[in-house]
Design a protein around this motif. Structure first.
Motif, PDB file in Angstrom:
ATOM      1  N   CYS A 155     -40.705  25.769 -51.933  1.00 49.16           N
ATOM      2  CA  CYS A 155     -40.005  26.805 -52.691  1.00 49.16           C
ATOM      3  C   CYS A 155     -41.013  27.682 -53.421  1.00 49.16           C
ATOM      4  N   THR A 156     -40.514  28.759 -54.007  1.00 52.67           N
ATOM      5  CA  THR A 156     -41.372  29.691 -54.725  1.00 52.67           C
ATOM      6  C   THR A 156     -41.714  29.182 -56.115  1.00 52.67           C
ATOM      7  N   SER A 157     -40.749  28.530 -56.766  1.00 52.35           N
ATOM      8  CA  SER A 157     -40.986  28.056 -58.128  1.00 52.35           C
ATOM      9  C   SER A 157     -40.251  26.757 -58.388  1.00 52.35           C
ATOM     10  N   LEU A 158     -40.781  26.010 -59.357  1.00 51.48           N
ATOM     11  CA  LEU A 158     -40.158  24.785 -59.855  1.00 51.48           C
ATOM     12  C   LEU A 158     -39.820  25.014 -61.325  1.00 51.48           C
ATOM     13  N   LEU A 159     -38.595  24.694 -61.716  1.00 53.25           N
ATOM     14  CA  LEU A 159     -38.133  24.915 -63.080  1.00 53.25           C
ATOM     15  C   LEU A 159     -37.935  23.560 -63.741  1.00 53.25           C
ATOM     16  N   ILE A 160     -38.680  23.316 -64.841  1.00 51.79           N
ATOM     17  CA  ILE A 160     -38.722  21.968 -65.412  1.00 51.79           C
ATOM     18  C   ILE A 160     -38.700  22.022 -66.941  1.00 51.79           C
ATOM     19  N   GLU A 161     -38.505  20.884 -67.590  1.00 52.26           N
ATOM     20  CA  GLU A 161     -38.592  20.804 -69.045  1.00 52.26           C
ATOM     21  C   GLU A 161     -40.037  20.992 -69.493  1.00 52.26           C
ATOM     22  N   HIS A 162     -40.226  21.671 -70.639  1.00 52.03           N
ATOM     23  CA  HIS A 162     -41.590  22.072 -71.032  1.00 52.03           C
ATOM     24  C   HIS A 162     -42.515  20.876 -71.243  1.00 52.03           C
ATOM     25  N   GLU A 178     -31.622  19.540 -58.740  1.00 51.02           N
ATOM     26  CA  GLU A 178     -31.748  18.114 -58.435  1.00 51.02           C
ATOM     27  C   GLU A 178     -32.129  17.347 -59.702  1.00 51.02           C
ATOM     28  N   PRO A 179     -31.151  16.932 -60.513  1.00 49.95           N
ATOM     29  CA  PRO A 179     -31.463  16.242 -61.764  1.00 49.95           C
ATOM     30  C   PRO A 179     -31.697  14.736 -61.647  1.00 49.95           C
ATOM     31  N   LEU A 180     -31.499  14.163 -60.477  1.00 50.96           N
ATOM     32  CA  LEU A 180     -31.595  12.700 -60.358  1.00 50.96           C
ATOM     33  C   LEU A 180     -32.923  12.197 -59.789  1.00 50.96           C
ATOM     34  N   PHE A 181     -33.867  13.077 -59.541  1.00 47.67           N
ATOM     35  CA  PHE A 181     -35.087  12.653 -58.848  1.00 47.67           C
ATOM     36  C   PHE A 181     -35.879  11.596 -59.605  1.00 47.67           C
ATOM     37  N   THR A 182     -35.870  11.638 -60.939  1.00 49.75           N
ATOM     38  CA  THR A 182     -36.677  10.675 -61.683  1.00 49.75           C
ATOM     39  C   THR A 182     -36.177   9.249 -61.476  1.00 49.75           C
ATOM     40  N   MET A 183     -34.873   9.065 -61.460  1.00 47.83           N
ATOM     41  CA  MET A 183     -34.346   7.712 -61.327  1.00 47.83           C
ATOM     42  C   MET A 183     -34.189   7.283 -59.876  1.00 47.83           C
ATOM     43  N   ALA A 184     -34.522   8.170 -58.918  1.00 41.98           N
ATOM     44  CA  ALA A 184     -34.388   7.847 -57.495  1.00 41.98           C
ATOM     45  C   ALA A 184     -35.587   7.041 -57.005  1.00 41.98           C
ATOM     46  N   VAL A 190     -42.121  16.300 -55.634  1.00 44.34           N
ATOM     47  CA  VAL A 190     -41.404  17.552 -55.891  1.00 44.34           C
ATOM     48  C   VAL A 190     -42.213  18.754 -55.406  1.00 44.34           C
ATOM     49  N   CYS A 191     -43.533  18.684 -55.568  1.00 40.64           N
ATOM     50  CA  CYS A 191     -44.387  19.809 -55.166  1.00 40.64           C
ATOM     51  C   CYS A 191     -44.446  19.995 -53.653  1.00 40.64           C
ATOM     52  N   GLU A 192     -43.896  19.041 -52.908  1.00 34.35           N
ATOM     53  CA  GLU A 192     -43.822  19.200 -51.458  1.00 34.35           C
ATOM     54  C   GLU A 192     -42.656  20.092 -51.036  1.00 34.35           C
ATOM     55  N   THR A 204     -36.432  25.529 -57.442  1.00 34.36           N
ATOM     56  CA  THR A 204     -35.855  24.190 -57.510  1.00 34.36           C
ATOM     57  C   THR A 204     -35.918  23.728 -58.961  1.00 34.36           C
ATOM     58  N   HIS A 205     -34.755  23.399 -59.510  1.00 36.05           N
ATOM     59  CA  HIS A 205     -34.685  22.928 -60.891  1.00 36.05           C
ATOM     60  C   HIS A 205     -34.654  21.405 -60.902  1.00 36.05           C
ATOM     61  N   ILE A 206     -35.622  20.825 -61.618  1.00 30.20           N
ATOM     62  CA  ILE A 206     -35.717  19.370 -61.762  1.00 30.20           C
ATOM     63  C   ILE A 206     -35.596  19.033 -63.249  1.00 30.20           C
ATOM     64  N   CYS A 207     -34.702  18.112 -63.591  1.00 28.55           N
ATOM     65  CA  CYS A 207     -34.622  17.680 -64.983  1.00 28.55           C
ATOM     66  C   CYS A 207     -34.191  16.222 -65.019  1.00 28.55           C
ATOM     67  N   GLN A 208     -34.045  15.692 -66.223  1.00 29.33           N
ATOM     68  CA  GLN A 208     -33.619  14.303 -66.379  1.00 29.33           C
ATOM     69  C   GLN A 208     -32.203  14.201 -66.936  1.00 29.33           C
TER      70      GLN A 208
END
Length: 350
Positions: free
Chosen positions: A263-270, A193-199, A258-260, A226-230
């Motif tokens: 899932c087991t893990s969240l994958l994000i930019e460092h 889900e790469p669009l969450f920041t602008m949603a 996102v933490c809601e 769940t992979h979250i990025c911009q």
């Protein structure tokens, strides 16, 4: 759900796509190469992607999403959007350009149009992908899938006229396909889900509910990420003027929402990891300490230092990954970054 061992390494999904993909695509278009030959090339590229990950020492591998592409760019068939739209009969007709940035109309995606209801009994090919990639390796195999918000938000909607309604039906379809994956023996599933920041916040809340519905009831021994990025749109003369810009980094970073996701893990930019301090529940955090928007190959120590910077994050909570996919990077650069991830794991004591 099953966590990974401390500092386990995994990729986000896409591997380096060879430049010759585009040439083969053109040959198919003019009738000088059969589609069967292109499919064979995709399969051989998948073999190479798996081998690169194995040789580097990655713990949980993917097939590189090689069969989802016909060339190295973000236009159709895009491995996250167009590839799946084409499998869903509700998305009919040719694509049309659609702006995906509110402040830059020149950033667009060729979007499909939803003209009928999305049914929940369509096989998206995920289980077959798992079986194909698993036959190439003894390592654990992860299958990636685009999340309901991204699939719905970028498309043109001429049927639902309601984003939440469209996402709800996509969620039912994902639930069906995740069950097929589980029945096939897959233990590693990732949503993107790469669009969450602008949603808008209400859109993300609705998407989180749909994601939780889609993964509800899966066996406890499946690791769901769940992979979250911009965004990871390539920028440079060799990439249609569209490596290096986070095009979607234009709104509030919604780590709280996102933490809601259950899932087991969240994958994000460092550099986004601090946003999750104090918010993680029983989730692990995949720290994308390898930067796919930097064409230079990091050292293992550099990757390790980026992870150490988040001292609040326990080793048992930490996964080592990249900030996004490697599709636009040359193979030697992608392979070097895979090696840096594994070196960082050793340095950190994983």
């Amino acid at each position: 759900m099953r966590p990974y061992p401390k500092y386990a390494t995994t990729v986000i999904g896409a591997h380096s796509v060879p430049d010759w993909y585009e040439a083969l695509d053109r040959l198919v278009a003019v009738g000088q190469l059969s589609m069967a030959s292109l499919v064979d090339a995709q399969y051989r590229a998948s073999q190479a992607a798996v081998l690169d990950q194995e040789l580097a020492g990655i713990d949980v591998v993917t097939g590189g999403e090689m069969h989802r592409r016909t060339h190295n760019r973000h236009s159709p068939p895009n491995a996250m959007l167009n590839y799946f739209w084409q499998k869903i009969p509700a998305f009919q007709g040719s694509t049309r350009p659609k702006p995906i940035m509110p402040h830059d109309p020149n950033v667009f995606h060729p979007a499909a149009t939803c003209r009928t209801r999305i049914f929940d009994n369509i096989d998206l090919g995920l289980a077959n992908e798992f079986r194909t990639v698993s036959a190439l390796t003894q390592r654990p195999v992860k299958v990636t899938m685009t999340g309901p918000y991204f699939l719905a938000k970028v498309a043109y909607d001429e049927y639902y006229n309601n984003l939440a309604g469209m996402m709800a039906d996509i969620g039912k379809l994902l639930r069906y396909n995740f069950k097929l994956l589980a029945d096939a023996g897959c233990k590693h599933i990732q949503l993107d889900e790469p669009l969450f920041t602008m949603a808008e916040d209400n859109e993300v809340r609705a998407a989180v509910d749909v994601i939780n519905f889609a993964i509800e009831g899966l066996p406890d021994d499946i690791h769901i990420s769940t992979h979250i990025c911009q965004g990871n749109y390539a920028v440079g003369k060799e990439y249609d003027a569209q490596i290096g810009h986070r095009y979607f980094d234009v709104g509030r970073y919604k780590a709280d929402l996102v933490c809601e996701i259950a899932c087991t893990s969240l994958l994000i930019e460092h550099d986004m990891a601090p946003q999750f301090q104090g918010l993680l529940r029983n989730q692990q955090l995949g720290v994308g300490a390898v930067d796919v928007q930097d064409p230079k190959v990091e050292s293992g120590e550099t990757v390790a230092s980026r992870i150490r910077a988040h001292s609040w994050l326990a080793p048992e909570q930490t996964i080592v990954t990249s900030s996004c996919g490697f599709n636009h990077l040359p193979r030697n650069v992608a392979y070097g970054k895979l090696q840096a991830m594994v070196q960082a794991k050793r340095i950190l004591g994983g």
